[in-house]
Design an enzyme around this catalytic site. Structure first.
Site, mmCIF file in Angstrom:
data_model
loop_
_atom_site.group_PDB
_atom_site.id
_atom_site.type_symbol
_atom_site.label_atom_id
_atom_site.label_comp_id
_atom_site.label_asym_id
_atom_site.label_seq_id
_atom_site.Cartn_x
_atom_site.Cartn_y
_atom_site.Cartn_z
ATOM 1 N N GLU A 15 45.025 44.803 29.030
ATOM 2 C CA GLU A 15 45.021 45.130 30.455
ATOM 3 C C GLU A 15 44.768 43.867 31.268
ATOM 4 O O GLU A 15 44.080 42.950 30.820
ATOM 5 C CB GLU A 15 43.937 46.200 30.702
ATOM 6 C CG GLU A 15 43.735 46.637 32.124
ATOM 7 C CD GLU A 15 44.932 47.282 32.792
ATOM 8 O OE1 GLU A 15 45.988 46.626 32.835
ATOM 9 O OE2 GLU A 15 44.791 48.399 33.317
ATOM 10 N N ASP A 16 45.337 43.811 32.457
ATOM 11 C CA ASP A 16 45.162 42.632 33.290
ATOM 12 C C ASP A 16 43.757 42.554 33.895
ATOM 13 O O ASP A 16 43.090 41.540 33.815
ATOM 14 C CB ASP A 16 46.223 42.581 34.407
ATOM 15 C CG ASP A 16 46.329 43.891 35.200
ATOM 16 O OD1 ASP A 16 45.574 44.846 34.918
ATOM 17 O OD2 ASP A 16 47.181 43.956 36.114
ATOM 18 N N ASP A 19 38.807 47.139 37.325
ATOM 19 C CA ASP A 19 38.071 47.231 38.585
ATOM 20 C C ASP A 19 37.194 48.479 38.498
ATOM 21 O O ASP A 19 36.064 48.419 38.024
ATOM 22 C CB ASP A 19 39.089 47.289 39.729
ATOM 23 C CG ASP A 19 38.432 47.366 41.099
ATOM 24 O OD1 ASP A 19 37.191 47.357 41.163
ATOM 25 O OD2 ASP A 19 39.158 47.438 42.104
ATOM 26 N N PHE A 75 39.650 41.023 45.754
ATOM 27 C CA PHE A 75 41.027 41.322 45.367
ATOM 28 C C PHE A 75 41.733 40.024 44.999
ATOM 29 O O PHE A 75 41.798 39.098 45.796
ATOM 30 C CB PHE A 75 41.779 42.047 46.483
ATOM 31 C CG PHE A 75 43.070 42.630 46.000
ATOM 32 C CD1 PHE A 75 43.093 43.843 45.332
ATOM 33 C CD2 PHE A 75 44.262 41.951 46.180
ATOM 34 C CE1 PHE A 75 44.279 44.376 44.859
ATOM 35 C CE2 PHE A 75 45.467 42.471 45.714
ATOM 36 C CZ PHE A 75 45.465 43.686 45.049
ATOM 37 N N ARG A 77 52.987 37.863 41.494
ATOM 38 C CA ARG A 77 52.772 37.955 40.047
ATOM 39 C C ARG A 77 53.120 36.648 39.350
ATOM 40 O O ARG A 77 52.620 36.349 38.267
ATOM 41 C CB ARG A 77 53.658 39.055 39.440
ATOM 42 C CG ARG A 77 53.325 40.461 39.883
ATOM 43 C CD ARG A 77 54.114 41.465 39.040
ATOM 44 N NE ARG A 77 54.155 42.792 39.627
ATOM 45 C CZ ARG A 77 53.218 43.722 39.463
ATOM 46 N NH1 ARG A 77 52.147 43.457 38.743
ATOM 47 N NH2 ARG A 77 53.343 44.912 40.026
HETATM 48 P P1 IMP Z 1 41.105 50.256 38.222
HETATM 49 O O1 IMP Z 1 40.389 50.345 39.521
HETATM 50 O O2 IMP Z 1 40.273 49.565 37.158
HETATM 51 O O3 IMP Z 1 41.613 51.602 37.758
HETATM 52 O O4 IMP Z 1 42.370 49.329 38.475
HETATM 53 C C1 IMP Z 1 43.659 49.802 38.281
HETATM 54 C C2 IMP Z 1 44.719 48.738 38.380
HETATM 55 O O5 IMP Z 1 44.722 48.235 39.696
HETATM 56 C C3 IMP Z 1 44.539 47.502 37.504
HETATM 57 O O6 IMP Z 1 45.025 47.682 36.204
HETATM 58 C C4 IMP Z 1 45.378 46.510 38.269
HETATM 59 O O7 IMP Z 1 46.741 46.650 37.933
HETATM 60 C C5 IMP Z 1 45.128 46.914 39.698
HETATM 61 N N1 IMP Z 1 44.071 46.069 40.291
HETATM 62 C C6 IMP Z 1 42.728 46.255 40.299
HETATM 63 N N2 IMP Z 1 42.096 45.246 40.927
HETATM 64 C C7 IMP Z 1 43.075 44.395 41.311
HETATM 65 C C8 IMP Z 1 43.067 43.113 41.988
HETATM 66 O O8 IMP Z 1 42.036 42.548 42.367
HETATM 67 N N3 IMP Z 1 44.293 42.571 42.210
HETATM 68 C C9 IMP Z 1 45.457 43.129 41.805
HETATM 69 N N4 IMP Z 1 45.510 44.285 41.151
HETATM 70 C C10 IMP Z 1 44.335 44.921 40.918
HETATM 71 MG MG MG Z 2 47.052 47.032 35.529
#
Ligand code: IMP
Ligand code: MG
Length: 183
Positions: free
Chosen positions: A101-102, A105, A154, A167
């Protein structure tokens, strides 16, 4: 990168730092999975850059697959709504699955993916995330491999987007406030 760079406020993680850390992760994964042939599952689209660099640093027989789930859209806040847009090509029963996973958050996306994969009788499911936002998240599943802890900001670049842009930056950075235009 002139036009893109003009929108970047700070470089948080430089290209060589990313590559150095990914090399360490690759070595660690190679040791931990010695004698096995893991299936790396990348979460589209953000994890693509990380995935291609990571697998080149893993000295094991391995396979790669991808899943796509609904994510933020053009907003910068997690909705918690997760939907599978593209599923794995093959069954994973008996496989050692490593989810790539990238960024984590809220971890809501990842939690959904991991629970979904565990229902398919794999031998194991572990998680490798390039970035983890430092703010405590009780919603996130435990992470087995983390590239970098970052502030609760972010970020874009190295696969991560804002409204599908940025990207292709080779580093992880923070945009200038003016870059956040309407979709
Ligand atoms: P989650 O809040 O962990 O569910 O994040 C879901 C998805 O949102 C991640 O897998 C990313 O693809 C995207 N994401 C979360 N934080 C960031 C950020 O700071 N920049 C860009 N994409 C984000
Ligand atoms: Mg992602």
């Amino acid at each position: 990168m002139g036009d893109l760079m003009a929108e970047v406020e700070t470089v948080l993680i430089a290209e060589d730092q990313l590559q150095q850390r990914i090399s360490e992760l690759g070595s660690q994964i190679s040791r931990d999975y010695a004698g096995r042939a893991p299936l790396l599952v990348g979460v589209l689209k953000g994890a693509v850059m990380f995935m291609v660099d990571l697998i080149r640093r893993i000295d094991l027989p391995l396979e790669v697959d991808f899943m796509a789930v609904s994510s933020y859209g053009s907003s910068t806040e997690s909705t918690g709504v997760v939907r599978i847009l593209k599923d794995l090509d093959r069954a994973i029963d008996g496989r050692d699955v490593l989810v790539v996973e990238d960024i984590v958050d809220t971890g809501l996306t990842l939690r959904y993916i991991v629970e979904n994969l565990r229902d398919r009788s794999p031998a194991s499911v572990r998680i490798c995330a390039l970035l983890h936002k430092r703010k405590a998240r009780q919603t996130a599943p435990p992470l087995d491999y983390v590239g970098f802890e970052i502030p609760d900001q972010f970020v874009v670049g190295y696969g991560l987007d804002y409204a599908e842009q940025f990207r292709n930056l080779p580093f992880v950075g923070v945009l200038r406030p003016e870059a956040y235009r309407g979709p």
